[in-house]
Motif scaffolding. Structure first.
Motif, PDB file in Angstrom:
ATOM      1  N   ALA A 134      11.322   5.978  -2.517  1.00  0.00           N
ATOM      2  CA  ALA A 134      12.118   7.078  -3.053  1.00  0.00           C
ATOM      3  C   ALA A 134      13.199   6.602  -4.020  1.00  0.00           C
ATOM      4  N   VAL A 135      13.818   5.462  -3.732  1.00  0.00           N
ATOM      5  CA  VAL A 135      14.925   4.998  -4.584  1.00  0.00           C
ATOM      6  C   VAL A 135      14.479   4.089  -5.717  1.00  0.00           C
ATOM      7  N   LYS A 172      -1.445   4.020  -1.384  1.00  0.00           N
ATOM      8  CA  LYS A 172      -2.733   3.757  -0.746  1.00  0.00           C
ATOM      9  C   LYS A 172      -2.671   3.901   0.766  1.00  0.00           C
ATOM     10  N   ALA A 173      -1.453   4.043   1.295  1.00  0.00           N
ATOM     11  CA  ALA A 173      -1.291   4.196   2.742  1.00  0.00           C
ATOM     12  C   ALA A 173       0.013   4.929   3.018  1.00  0.00           C
ATOM     13  N   ARG A 174       0.132   5.428   4.224  1.00  0.00           N
ATOM     14  CA  ARG A 174       1.374   6.088   4.637  1.00  0.00           C
ATOM     15  C   ARG A 174       2.483   5.047   4.704  1.00  0.00           C
ATOM     16  N   CYS A 175       3.688   5.511   4.512  1.00  0.00           N
ATOM     17  CA  CYS A 175       4.851   4.627   4.500  1.00  0.00           C
ATOM     18  C   CYS A 175       5.597   4.660   5.831  1.00  0.00           C
ATOM     19  N   THR A 176       6.152   3.531   6.201  1.00  0.00           N
ATOM     20  CA  THR A 176       7.100   3.473   7.300  1.00  0.00           C
ATOM     21  C   THR A 176       8.387   4.133   6.791  1.00  0.00           C
ATOM     22  N   PRO A 177       9.328   4.459   7.657  1.00  0.00           N
ATOM     23  CA  PRO A 177      10.566   5.065   7.167  1.00  0.00           C
ATOM     24  C   PRO A 177      11.288   4.215   6.112  1.00  0.00           C
ATOM     25  N   GLN A 189       0.824  -1.212   0.000  1.00  0.00           N
ATOM     26  CA  GLN A 189       0.000   0.000   0.000  1.00  0.00           C
ATOM     27  C   GLN A 189       0.856   1.260   0.000  1.00  0.00           C
ATOM     28  N   CYS A 190       1.992   1.207   0.641  1.00  0.00           N
ATOM     29  CA  CYS A 190       2.926   2.340   0.608  1.00  0.00           C
ATOM     30  C   CYS A 190       3.393   2.571  -0.824  1.00  0.00           C
ATOM     31  N   LEU A 191       3.864   1.525  -1.482  1.00  0.00           N
ATOM     32  CA  LEU A 191       4.409   1.656  -2.826  1.00  0.00           C
ATOM     33  C   LEU A 191       3.360   2.070  -3.854  1.00  0.00           C
ATOM     34  N   THR A 192       2.096   1.775  -3.570  1.00  0.00           N
ATOM     35  CA  THR A 192       1.021   2.115  -4.509  1.00  0.00           C
ATOM     36  C   THR A 192       0.221   3.336  -4.060  1.00  0.00           C
TER      37      THR A 192
END
Length: 128
Positions: free
Chosen positions: A64-65, A52-57, A47-50
């Motif tokens: 980002a990379v 759809k949700a907040r990302c963990t650090p 979900q972070c990568l798409t």
């Protein structure tokens, strides 16, 4: 004294350049098997990568990379990061092909990277 300062500054500059030529290794000790095989953890990263949700650090760093890693053939990746990437790709293709397709549409909408890395994937026994 002045030349010693110059040498020290030069060494710091070289070290900074070398360090920035690779992605951070801060998250290299994450247990990928645990993440991939734990529905809650896997879903959180996906979900972070798409978006759809907040990302963990660490998810934020990965997100980002990822475009740069795709564009450069993972040139700034450590060997451990390359192995981890291969593990994740194999997992997605075998267990989550729909998620792989969604990520591919997002990060490779024109199929540029699929075409560029197809031969390399075949050599690794990965059918994309």
């Amino acid at each position: 004294m002045r030349s010693m300062l110059t040498v020290c500054l030069l060494c710091m500059f070289v070290a900074a350049c070398y360090t920035s030529s690779k992605y951070t290794t801060s998250y290299d000790n994450l247990d990928l098997d645990e993440i991939l095989n734990n529905h809650r953890l896997y879903t959180r990263y996906f979900q972070c990568l798409t978006n759809k949700a907040r990302c963990t650090p660490d998810g934020k760093e990965l997100k980002a990379v990822l475009p740069d890693a795709l564009a450069t053939g993972c040139a700034k990746c450590t060997e451990k990061q390359k192995q981890g990437s291969e593990k994740v790709i194999r997992f997605l293709l075998k267990n989550k092909p729909g998620d792989y397709e969604e990520l591919e549409k997002m990060y490779d909408p024109n199929g540029t990277y699929r075409h560029r890395y197809e031969e390399e994937a075949k050599k690794l026994g990965i059918k994309v």
